[in-house]
Design a protein around this motif. Structure first.
Motif, mmCIF file in Angstrom:
data_model
loop_
_atom_site.group_PDB
_atom_site.id
_atom_site.type_symbol
_atom_site.label_atom_id
_atom_site.label_comp_id
_atom_site.label_asym_id
_atom_site.label_seq_id
_atom_site.Cartn_x
_atom_site.Cartn_y
_atom_site.Cartn_z
ATOM 1 N N ALA A 46 94.037 21.742 22.231
ATOM 2 C CA ALA A 46 94.773 20.644 22.872
ATOM 3 C C ALA A 46 94.535 20.602 24.380
ATOM 4 O O ALA A 46 94.689 19.559 25.001
ATOM 5 N N CYS A 47 94.132 21.725 24.952
ATOM 6 C CA CYS A 47 93.930 21.816 26.399
ATOM 7 C C CYS A 47 92.463 21.624 26.805
ATOM 8 O O CYS A 47 92.101 21.865 27.948
ATOM 9 N N THR A 48 91.638 21.137 25.878
ATOM 10 C CA THR A 48 90.199 20.998 26.153
ATOM 11 C C THR A 48 89.936 20.026 27.299
ATOM 12 O O THR A 48 90.506 18.938 27.359
ATOM 13 N N VAL A 49 89.063 20.446 28.204
ATOM 14 C CA VAL A 49 88.552 19.598 29.283
ATOM 15 C C VAL A 49 87.035 19.799 29.306
ATOM 16 O O VAL A 49 86.506 20.707 28.662
ATOM 17 N N LEU A 50 86.348 18.942 30.036
ATOM 18 C CA LEU A 50 84.907 19.132 30.215
ATOM 19 C C LEU A 50 84.682 19.871 31.526
ATOM 20 O O LEU A 50 85.190 19.471 32.577
ATOM 21 N N TYR A 51 83.929 20.941 31.462
ATOM 22 C CA TYR A 51 83.615 21.821 32.592
ATOM 23 C C TYR A 51 82.125 21.646 32.836
ATOM 24 O O TYR A 51 81.307 22.154 32.067
ATOM 25 N N ASP A 52 81.766 20.841 33.815
ATOM 26 C CA ASP A 52 80.372 20.419 34.011
ATOM 27 C C ASP A 52 79.793 19.857 32.716
ATOM 28 O O ASP A 52 78.651 20.144 32.339
ATOM 29 N N GLY A 53 80.590 19.067 32.025
ATOM 30 C CA GLY A 53 80.146 18.381 30.811
ATOM 31 C C GLY A 53 80.274 19.167 29.533
ATOM 32 O O GLY A 53 79.988 18.643 28.456
#
Length: 164
Positions: A46-53
């Protein structure tokens, strides 16, 4: 500790605790509450983000580790032109369900179609394997990600013929 973190294209200089998790920096310091806290143990996504894509679970990183990196949250998908094709596809194909997992699912889908513009059902299911939908709406999520991939392909510029 002072750090500069770029989130959704905007640089933010913050004074944060070295042990503060990225998910808390995003939600509490930057008020980007689209990144959800689900399990605090990397299990739900649920906390997923993109980190340099690249999709990462922001409950596994310290905020200070985001210095010099481009972070994209679900809020970053929205453009001046409107919804990102991924957001529009989730809406159209009922991939939203209760919405708790949706930001993570959208960002994983976005990263997938950047690498694989025409993912199969298995490709999508493999990509979202680290994210849990408690509503079990996986069929619609898979359809939404594939629809976003198709929309992205249709909007891509057509290459000029080789003999032109």
């Amino acid at each position: 500790m002072e750090v500069t973190i770029t989130v959704n294209g905007t640089a933010h200089t913050l004074d944060i605790e070295p042990r503060e998790l990225l998910v808390h920096v995003l939600r509490e310091d930057l008020r980007l509450t689209g990144t959800h806290i689900g399990c605090d143990s990397t299990s739900c996504g649920a906390c997923t983000v993109l980190y340099d894509g690249v999709p990462v679970k922001s409950c596994t990183l310290f905020g200070v580790q985001a210095e010099g990196v481009e972070i994209t949250t679900v809020e970053g998908l929205l453009t001046a032109a409107g919804l990102d094709p991924m957001q529009a596809a989730f809406k159209e194909h009922h991939g939203l369900q209760c919405g708790y997992c949706t930001p993570g699912m959208m960002l994983v889908g976005k990263a997938l179609i950047e690498q694989n513009p025409a993912p199969s059902d298995d490709d999508v299911r493999d990509a979202i394997g680290g994210n849990i939908c408690r509503c079990t709406g996986y069929m619609n999520i898979v359809k939404a990600i594939q629809a976003a991939a198709a929309a992205q392909q249709q909007s891509a510029p057509t290459p000029a013929p080789a003999n032109a």
